[in-house]
Design an enzyme around this catalytic site. Structure first.
Site, PDB file in Angstrom:
ATOM      1  N   HIS A  65       9.709   5.158 -10.242  1.00 59.40           N
ATOM      2  CA  HIS A  65       9.399   5.833  -8.982  1.00 59.40           C
ATOM      3  C   HIS A  65      10.465   6.854  -8.583  1.00 59.40           C
ATOM      4  O   HIS A  65      10.686   7.103  -7.393  1.00 59.40           O
ATOM      5  CB  HIS A  65       9.183   4.818  -7.855  1.00 59.40           C
ATOM      6  N   ASP A 104      -1.729   2.450  -6.031  1.00 58.77           N
ATOM      7  CA  ASP A 104      -0.434   2.834  -6.581  1.00 58.77           C
ATOM      8  C   ASP A 104       0.529   1.659  -6.658  1.00 58.77           C
ATOM      9  O   ASP A 104       0.455   0.716  -5.864  1.00 58.77           O
ATOM     10  CB  ASP A 104       0.224   3.905  -5.696  1.00 58.77           C
ATOM     11  N   HIS A 117      -2.084   0.824  -1.874  1.00 55.81           N
ATOM     12  CA  HIS A 117      -1.095   0.171  -2.735  1.00 55.81           C
ATOM     13  C   HIS A 117      -1.449  -1.302  -2.872  1.00 55.81           C
ATOM     14  O   HIS A 117      -1.647  -1.984  -1.853  1.00 55.81           O
ATOM     15  CB  HIS A 117       0.311   0.283  -2.146  1.00 55.81           C
TER      16      HIS A 117
END
Length: 271
Positions: free
Chosen positions: A137, A82, A227
């Site tokens: 986000h 991500d 991530h």
């Protein structure tokens, strides 16, 4: 709030609060907003299609070199990253290429896709799956529908401009979704993907701890959340891959995990 289910075939009608504890998600929301959710194994079982799975497991517009895999037979786990691309992504792609592993990249638009189009092109060129993690986000359940739609559609447009391909998967920030988000996603041709494994790598740069957390939680048909923006994550990837392979896992993209099912726009996929 108690858990709520409404079963239709293998789909489950799930309340936002209470159902995501297996993924270590703490959703600080109230009310009983709900959405359609299904597990990868259930999606596969409900699907009609080739008995051998789909080459590369890619959705519409997602083409490239890949592997033949049938997760109804193989012990699969999906690897996802991500919030990139970032300055760490090229190193990550080098590792994945060496290990002959493909992953799904849920990319952010602002300061990521917009600033690193070369990495987006490389992700695509090397057979990984392009996916949407919103433009900036924002928590989609907390903003107006028109703004939530822009958060997603801007990424769709940017990825299409860079690669000529349009993502078919999205991951809502913090895993927060509801019927409103599902309807917007459906309109944009996006299936929603949550996860079952989180290293909480946003809390630590300790690569050994990240590795330990992933390996402790991983089970067949799981979806691993990492991530590629954090310093400790990419160094952990070689050890994670080595041990998962040792344990007999085939590491795949999300679409490969679902195949022969096609990601259904608006649907939430959660192991």
């Amino acid at each position: 709030m108690p858990k709520h289910f409404r079963t239709t075939g293998r789909r489950r009608r799930a309340s936002i609060a209470g159902l995501l504890t297996a993924a270590s998600l703490a959703l600080a929301v109230s009310g009983c907003a709900s959405y359609d959710v299904t597990a990868p194994a259930d999606a596969r079982a409900d699907a009609t299609g080739s008995a051998t799975g789909a080459k590369n497991g890619k959705g519409k517009g997602q083409e490239g070199a890949g592997q033949d895999v049938d997760c109804r037979k193989a012990k699969c786990v999906a690897l996802t990253f991500d919030a990139g691309p970032s300055e760490n992504t090229d190193r990550l792609l080098d590792i994945l290429k060496k290990e002959k592993v493909h992953a799904t990249f849920f990319m952010l638009g602002k300061n990521h896709i917009a600033k690193r189009p070369a990495e987006v092109r490389r992700i695509d060129a090397e057979g990984h799956e392009l996916a949407n993690h919103t433009w900036s986000h924002q928590i989609l359940t907390e903003i107006e529908p028109a703004e939530a739609k822009r958060e997603l559609s801007r990424v769709q447009d940017a990825v299409r401009k860079i690669t000529g391909k349009t993502p078919t998967l999205m991951r809502p920030p913090q895993g927060r979704t509801d019927d409103k988000v599902s309807e917007i996603s459906k309109g944009l041709g996006l299936a929603q993907v949550l996860w079952s494994v989180t290293a909480k790598d946003y809390e630590t740069n300790d690569s050994a701890l990240i590795t330990k957390r992933v390996l402790e939680q991983t089970e067949r048909d799981g979806i691993i959340l990492l991530h590629d923006i954090y310093r400790g994550t990419v160094p952990a990837v070689p050890g994670i891959l080595k041990e998962l392979k040792k344990r007999g896992y085939t590491i795949v993209t999300v679409s490969q995990l679902l195949s022969p099912a096609k990601p259904e726009p608006g649907m939430v996929y959660r192991p």
